[in-house]
Design an enzyme around this catalytic site. Sequence first.
Site, PDB file in Angstrom:
ATOM      1  CD  GLU A 152      -5.651  -1.414  -3.851  1.00  0.00           C
ATOM      2  OE1 GLU A 152      -6.529  -2.055  -3.992  1.00  0.00           O
ATOM      3  OE2 GLU A 152      -5.240  -1.027  -2.938  1.00  0.00           O
TER       4      GLU A 152
ATOM      5  N   GLY B 140      -8.648  -1.743  -1.424  1.00  0.00           N
ATOM      6  CA  GLY B 140      -8.002  -2.698  -1.612  1.00  0.00           C
ATOM      7  C   GLY B 140      -7.681  -3.762  -0.590  1.00  0.00           C
TER       8      GLY B 140
ATOM      9  N   GLY C 247       1.439  -1.282  -0.416  1.00  0.00           N
ATOM     10  CA  GLY C 247       0.107   0.160  -0.422  1.00  0.00           C
ATOM     11  C   GLY C 247       0.909   0.850   0.080  1.00  0.00           C
TER      12      GLY C 247
ATOM     13  N   GLY D 277       1.630   4.852   2.480  1.00  0.00           N
ATOM     14  CA  GLY D 277       2.382   5.618   3.436  1.00  0.00           C
ATOM     15  C   GLY D 277       4.078   5.482   3.243  1.00  0.00           C
TER      16      GLY D 277
END
Length: 428
Positions: free
Chosen positions: A237, A335, A214, A216
């Site tokens: 994703e 997701g 992800g 961050g």
Amino acid sequence: MNSAPYQHKRMPAEEAIGLVHDGEAIIVPTGVGEPPRLLAALADRRRSFQGVTVLQLLPLRHFDYFDPATLHHVRHVSLFFSGTTRGGGQAGWIDYIPSSFSELPRLIGDDLIHVDTVFCLASPMDERGYFSIGLATDYTHAALRVARKIVLEVNPHVPYALGNCHVHLSQVTALVEDDTPLMEMPEPPQDAVCDLIGQHVAGLVPDGATLQIGYGSTPSAVARHLADKQDLGIHTEMVGDSLLRLIECGAVTNRRKNFMPGKMVGSFALGSRALYRYLDRNPLFEMHPVDFTNDPCIAGQNDNLVAINASMQVDLLGQCGSESHGSLPYSGTGGQLDFARAANRSRGGKNIIILPSTARDGSISRIAPLLTQGTHVSIGKNDVGYVVTEYGVAHLRGKSMRQRAAALADIAHPDFRQELRAAMQRMD
């Protein structure tokens, strides 16, 4: 570019806005896929409309229709909040549609999320009449199939990505040309806590794993600690610069992927100009709709799939609140659950939730006996695999309630462990 059909459909943004009628719904792609000239023109004319809705996930720019005073003209409805829309979501004048990312195309296809028009950033047309929307094909691809009107903002800076991310000139209602540089998203700063979490996660990732990471500070730190791994693959994703660095240093080769071997797979891109250039006509990378990339049954076909995502709070059962502060919305489901379930299906897979042990300068433990009242649960207790803080790793799958609580208390900040262990006793 000189084809007669292309020239016939070419028009200024102000004229293209005239294709929108009162009461209609416009879908806009995620993040950098948003078309700035079209949306600025819509904002300028917003008071001439009644009941127009703009649906988008993660808007990056602020447009003047983000305005509580003109909601009855043009209203934004969020699929995932960003810094641009978070305040409106928390104040209640921006609405939100909760959904796992993978299910948005189905909701659009079944008309549960209604679409009349698509506004989308696109690459220049190729010699066969196709444009690429690979910067954000995610749910946009589904919207292209059902929309009555498709307006592309063609920009020479948009890469012509490969994969299932194209639209043909014959499908397009109008074309608007613009050469505004693409928005770049710098990686967020990392600190010593992020670095420690990255070290712990790296110990869970074997050579040859396929990654989903992800966005961050902490996910970026994790990626940095994977630089010495070998033969990693990518099925994700979001494609960001942290993954690009792993490609450039040779840690990612995709040689050991058993599903789509040799190919990197993503659904939207968010990062630097170098990242966007990397995607341009690169045969090693494919961009696909999110109901392909995030479908647990599809992504889970990757052996050793490791999904790494951040959360804001975890309770002693392992439930994750990753998208709100109590009842106040912060981001969205995205997701995270999709890939947790995909990793659980994967042979050798691991789904990993990462978070610093504290918030607010150490005054609050992010591992709590119970999620804060009103918190939106992003991943339930049955789906969480590993939780990692700077203090270590808690492996939860297959563990009892008491074992989970003990493992999570062990990786909490030392200042809160006694309180958490006392709460464990009350769980008996």
